[in-house]
Write a protein that holds these residues in place. Structure first.
Motif, mmCIF file in Angstrom:
data_model
loop_
_atom_site.group_PDB
_atom_site.id
_atom_site.type_symbol
_atom_site.label_atom_id
_atom_site.label_comp_id
_atom_site.label_asym_id
_atom_site.label_seq_id
_atom_site.Cartn_x
_atom_site.Cartn_y
_atom_site.Cartn_z
ATOM 1 N N PRO A 80 10.673 -14.275 -18.684
ATOM 2 C CA PRO A 80 10.032 -14.343 -17.366
ATOM 3 C C PRO A 80 9.535 -15.749 -17.022
ATOM 4 C CG PRO A 80 9.337 -12.369 -18.521
ATOM 5 C CD PRO A 80 10.095 -13.192 -19.517
ATOM 6 N N ARG A 81 8.933 -16.430 -18.001
ATOM 7 C CA ARG A 81 8.442 -17.779 -17.744
ATOM 8 C C ARG A 81 9.596 -18.743 -17.549
ATOM 9 N NH1 ARG A 81 5.393 -21.016 -15.054
ATOM 10 N NH2 ARG A 81 4.821 -22.943 -16.148
ATOM 11 N N SER A 107 12.403 -18.043 -16.261
ATOM 12 C CA SER A 107 12.923 -17.789 -14.918
ATOM 13 C C SER A 107 12.056 -18.463 -13.862
ATOM 14 C CB SER A 107 13.001 -16.284 -14.664
ATOM 15 O OG SER A 107 13.948 -15.675 -15.529
ATOM 16 N N GLU A 108 10.746 -18.478 -14.092
ATOM 17 C CA GLU A 108 9.837 -19.106 -13.138
ATOM 18 C C GLU A 108 10.101 -20.599 -13.008
ATOM 19 O OE1 GLU A 108 5.798 -18.400 -14.123
ATOM 20 O OE2 GLU A 108 5.966 -16.207 -14.059
ATOM 21 N N ILE A 109 10.328 -21.253 -14.138
ATOM 22 C CA ILE A 109 10.479 -22.710 -14.108
ATOM 23 C C ILE A 109 11.932 -23.152 -13.986
ATOM 24 C CG2 ILE A 109 8.346 -23.036 -15.404
ATOM 25 C CD1 ILE A 109 9.972 -23.589 -17.884
ATOM 26 N N GLY A 110 12.864 -22.198 -14.136
ATOM 27 C CA GLY A 110 14.266 -22.508 -13.959
ATOM 28 C C GLY A 110 14.935 -23.199 -15.126
ATOM 29 N N ARG A 151 21.296 -19.760 -16.009
ATOM 30 C CA ARG A 151 19.890 -19.806 -15.587
ATOM 31 C C ARG A 151 19.186 -21.073 -16.067
ATOM 32 N NH1 ARG A 151 18.007 -13.836 -17.453
ATOM 33 N NH2 ARG A 151 15.960 -14.668 -16.868
#
Length: 252
Positions: free
Chosen positions: A130-131, A133-136, A179
């Motif tokens: 999840p983290r 994904s947040e920062i890419g 991702r």
């Protein structure tokens, strides 16, 4: 190679290789989470050691992200024995008669190793996604063993688990690459010196060094350097790879 403002979770960081990796990242400015399984006191000692580091001007600065996480959030397995724990030569082990051969090894032994190596990696990876994904972006570096490529000792369960971890690493690399997340593995062998290899006779280290092209036995700091490379921007186009850090014993 600087890691300011980067958060690094190092599993099994209360001692040995994990502690060396945690120290190396903290020395480069990372905010380090010190993971441990059982020994909170050792984990606290590592965390305390790396809370302050010198800045370029020679002054100590705090590393505010240091802490510890009980390993039951990572795996439910018992502590794994490293392949070098009872080594007395590259091909023989102290108490080798007690080490189960293929005809005697149980599935329970395989399951224990798989719990630690693969389930631990799965749980940690899923927790981080999840983290990421947040920062890419994100970096996953798993720790393997050169026994996968050179199984010179009868550790069927341990070696099979590390082989499965390598397959997991490459599968993660393929899925997570789009991702911006890389996933690689660093594989050591006998290390000089960890708690696991502390009782290894000097003659064994000499034999391993003599067989290695670099004529040396790798240290935890050597392995930590490879881990940091994979975590750095220099390795941004590298994923799905397994790097053996063993003085050149295994070449691939």
């Amino acid at each position: 190679m600087k890691f300011e403002d980067k958060v690094v979770l190092v599993t099994g960081a209360s001692r040995g290789l994990g502690a060396a990796i945690a120290r190396a990242f903290a020395a480069e400015g990372a905010r380090v989470v010190v993971n441990y399984k059982q020994n909170r006191e050792l984990a606290e000692a590592v965390a305390s050691e790396i809370r302050g580091h010198r800045d370029p001007g020679g002054r100590y600065r705090p590393s505010t992200g240091v802490g510890h996480v009980p390993a039951n959030r990572v795996s439910i397995s018992r502590p794994r024995r490293n392949c070098d724990q009872q080594c007395t030569s590259p091909f023989e082990f102290n108490g080798d008669a007690a080490r189960p051969r293929l005809a005697q090894v149980t599935w329970a032994a395989f399951d224990q190793q798989l719990q630690g190596a693969v389930r631990g990696a799965l749980n940690t990876t899923q927790a981080a996604l999840p983290r990421f994904s947040e920062i890419g972006s994100g970096r996953i570096i798993n720790i393997g063993s050169n026994l996968v490529a050179n199984p010179v000792v009868p550790y069927q369960d341990y070696t099979a688990a590390k082989g499965a971890l390598l397959a997991f690493t490459r599968t993660c690399a393929a899925e997570l690459g789009p991702r911006g997340i890389t996933c690689n593995m660093v594989s050591g062998g006998l290390l000089r010196t960890t708690d696991a290899s502390r009782s290894t006779p000097d003659a064994v280290f000499d034999q391993v060094a003599a067989a290695a092209p670099l004529r040396k036995v790798a240290t935890p700091e050597d392995v930590a350097g490879a881990v940091m490379f994979f975590a750095s921007d220099w390795a941004s186009a590298i994923t799905g790879q397994n790097l053996n850090v063993d003085g050149g014993l295994v070449m691939s």
